[in-house]
Design an enzyme around this catalytic site. Structure first.
Site, PDB file in Angstrom:
ATOM      1  N   ARG A   1       5.328  -8.207   6.337  1.00  0.00           N
ATOM      2  CA  ARG A   1       5.222  -6.881   5.737  1.00  0.00           C
ATOM      3  C   ARG A   1       5.713  -5.797   6.693  1.00  0.00           C
ATOM      4  O   ARG A   1       6.137  -4.719   6.247  1.00  0.00           O
ATOM      5  CB  ARG A   1       3.774  -6.576   5.337  1.00  0.00           C
TER       6      ARG A   1
ATOM      7  N   CYS B   1      -2.929  -4.540   2.829  1.00  0.00           N
ATOM      8  CA  CYS B   1      -3.897  -5.315   3.600  1.00  0.00           C
ATOM      9  C   CYS B   1      -5.314  -4.828   3.348  1.00  0.00           C
ATOM     10  O   CYS B   1      -5.553  -3.632   3.151  1.00  0.00           O
ATOM     11  CB  CYS B   1      -3.589  -5.200   5.099  1.00  0.00           C
TER      12      CYS B   1
ATOM     13  N   PRO C   1      -9.295   5.410   0.457  1.00  0.00           N
ATOM     14  CA  PRO C   1      -9.348   6.055  -0.850  1.00  0.00           C
ATOM     15  C   PRO C   1      -8.154   6.960  -1.093  1.00  0.00           C
ATOM     16  O   PRO C   1      -7.627   7.574  -0.169  1.00  0.00           O
ATOM     17  CB  PRO C   1     -10.645   6.857  -0.784  1.00  0.00           C
ATOM     18  N   ILE C   2      -7.729   7.012  -2.352  1.00  0.00           N
ATOM     19  CA  ILE C   2      -6.637   7.921  -2.690  1.00  0.00           C
ATOM     20  C   ILE C   2      -7.177   9.167  -3.397  1.00  0.00           C
ATOM     21  O   ILE C   2      -6.412   9.908  -4.001  1.00  0.00           O
ATOM     22  CB  ILE C   2      -5.565   7.226  -3.554  1.00  0.00           C
ATOM     23  N   ASP C   3      -8.503   9.386  -3.289  1.00  0.00           N
ATOM     24  CA  ASP C   3      -9.056  10.575  -3.923  1.00  0.00           C
ATOM     25  C   ASP C   3      -8.495  11.848  -3.299  1.00  0.00           C
ATOM     26  O   ASP C   3      -8.391  12.884  -3.966  1.00  0.00           O
ATOM     27  CB  ASP C   3     -10.588  10.572  -3.866  1.00  0.00           C
TER      28      ASP C   3
ATOM     29  N   ASP D   1      -2.887   1.271  14.178  1.00  0.00           N
ATOM     30  CA  ASP D   1      -2.026   0.113  13.920  1.00  0.00           C
ATOM     31  C   ASP D   1      -1.704  -0.675  15.189  1.00  0.00           C
ATOM     32  O   ASP D   1      -1.295  -1.839  15.108  1.00  0.00           O
ATOM     33  CB  ASP D   1      -0.719   0.556  13.255  1.00  0.00           C
TER      34      ASP D   1
ATOM     35  N   ARG E   1       0.830  -1.206   0.000  1.00  0.00           N
ATOM     36  CA  ARG E   1       0.000   0.000   0.000  1.00  0.00           C
ATOM     37  C   ARG E   1       0.865   1.257   0.000  1.00  0.00           C
ATOM     38  O   ARG E   1       0.491   2.287  -0.560  1.00  0.00           O
ATOM     39  CB  ARG E   1      -0.903  -0.013   1.236  1.00  0.00           C
TER      40      ARG E   1
END
Length: 417
Positions: free
Chosen positions: A398, A116, A122-124, A306, A92
């Site tokens: 990861r 994950c 969103p990457i908007d 996290d 990501r």
């Protein structure tokens, strides 16, 4: 497929050095595509995510070399400005390459990133911000074709949410844009500060990192420099969870206590004690934890999303009820069902999870479905009666470097098959 086999009920004791932060390493490695010459990155963890980023840098035309925790990146000019789907899907964190490659080449073509499945990310926000900087972006078949025909130009960008990834993407794109860029409602995480420190060493002019307003004065070029990545606060929180569930006593070396300012009080409420000496943090856990009452995830400096999963695992064996409220991602309790297979009493719905602590867990065959959920299963396995078999280890790899070896050094009985 690799598996971890844990024989539980072993008290963790000893010292451990906390690895470099994954969430710093990825944007800093991406920043190297803007910096001419050689960049030397110290304390760079060897993870599947960081190795995927290095593979992508080589695809773009950089030369890379790793020696233990040190990575050398030689950038004599990129030979490509596209990142194929096969590489983007590996992590990501690769989304920050959008701003970095665009700044370096004036164009970039990437597909939507992987990572994950913990909910919509969103990457908007990234796209809207880069368009304000002057990028022309077309979306085609899950890929973004970005160009800056008239160059990137500084502007004011107000983020609707203090997104870490969007803040990093804007910083990378704006550091060589013409004029001044002002980011308001910027993310304040330590990893943002770490990226700004590296970029400033390379010649950027960034002020305000770590605050809600960041000001970037564009410069004509950046040159590679050396930089040491900060310790990983999420790995530190995970190790604290592992010590807590085993009634352990461990010392974390190389930590920055202020980065754990929202995590330590949660464990103090649970009965753990902490002693700080320089950059060493000693954690002593009681025989059984108390409930943590309420844990609410928030953007930094709030409790980190996290860290929610491994702390929830600790709460599952605490005496009493703990309520978790997940305010960042909407699909971040997938580990609850697997913990239930081990005897945990968890009711999760929407953003809420109610954890009724049980006297003990028992070993079972469980499967990780995301990075932090994998860490939660490891913590649970360490305190469970009998053997726990964890599949889906690729997710753990990861973000945690040789985690089974780290835990073994502290007295855990854990092997990777």
């Amino acid at each position: 497929m690799s598996k971890l086999i844990i024989s539980g009920r072993k008290r963790l004791l000893g010292d451990v050095t906390v690895q470099g932060a994954k969430n710093s390493a990825l944007p800093i490695l991406a920043a190297a595509v803007i910096c001419g010459g050689e960049s030397v990155i110290y304390n760079c963890p060897r993870l599947s995510d960081t190795e995927a980023m290095l593979q992508t840098l080589r695809y773009l035309g950089c030369k890379t070399r790793r020696s233990s925790g040190t990575v050398l990146i030689q950038n004599d000019g990129l030979s490509r400005s596209d990142v194929p789907d096969t590489l983007m899907r590996k992590t990501r964190g690769s989304v920050v390459l959008l701003g970095a490659v665009l700044a370096a080449e004036g164009k970039a073509k990437i597909c939507l990133p992987g990572g994950c499945d913990i909910g919509i990310r969103p990457i908007d926000i990234h796209i809207k911000a880069l368009r304000k900087l002057g990028a022309v972006i077309k979306e085609r078949r899950g890929c973004l074709d970005c160009r800056a025909p008239h160059g990137l130009k500084g502007c004011e960008i107000a983020l609707p949410f203090p997104s870490v990834g969007a803040t990093e993407d804007i910083m990378l794109a704006a550091c060589t844009a013409s004029g001044e860029t002002v980011i308001t409602n910027a993310a304040r995480e330590p990893e943002i500060c770490d990226l700004a420190d590296f970029l400033n060493r390379c010649g950027a002019k960034i002020q305000g990192a770590g605050e809600s307003t960041i000001v970037i004065d564009g410069v004509s070029r950046l040159s590679g420099r050396d930089h040491a990545i900060i310790p990983d606060r999420i790995v530190a929180a995970t190790l604290i969870s592992c010590a807590a569930v085993t009634g352990g006593e461990i010392t974390l070396k190389g930590v920055i206590r202020s980065h754990l300012s929202s995590v330590i009080p949660v464990f103090e409420d649970a009965g753990c004690t902490f002693a700080l000496s320089g950059n060493e943090l000693k954690v002593t856990a009681p025989e059984r934890l108390r409930s943590m009452k309420l844990v609410r995830t928030m953007p930094y400096p709030g409790f980190p999303t996290d860290a929610q999963a491994p702390v929830l695992a600790a709460a599952s064996v605490a005496d009493g009820t703990t309520v978790f409220i997940e305010n960042i991602f909407e699909n971040r309790y997938r580990h609850a069902a697997e913990l239930a297979r081990m005897g945990a009493d968890i009711r999760a719905e929407g953003k809420f999870a109610i954890v009724e602590g049980v006297p003990g867990l028992y070993g079972a065959a469980v499967e990780a479905t995301d990075l932090r959920g994998a860490a939660a299963l490891v913590a649970a396995g360490l305190c469970a009666e009998g053997k726990t078999e964890i599949s889906g280890v690729k997710y753990l790899e990861r973000g945690y470097e040789d985690f089974e070896q780290v835990l073994t050094s502290l007295g855990a009985d854990i092997v990777k098959l």
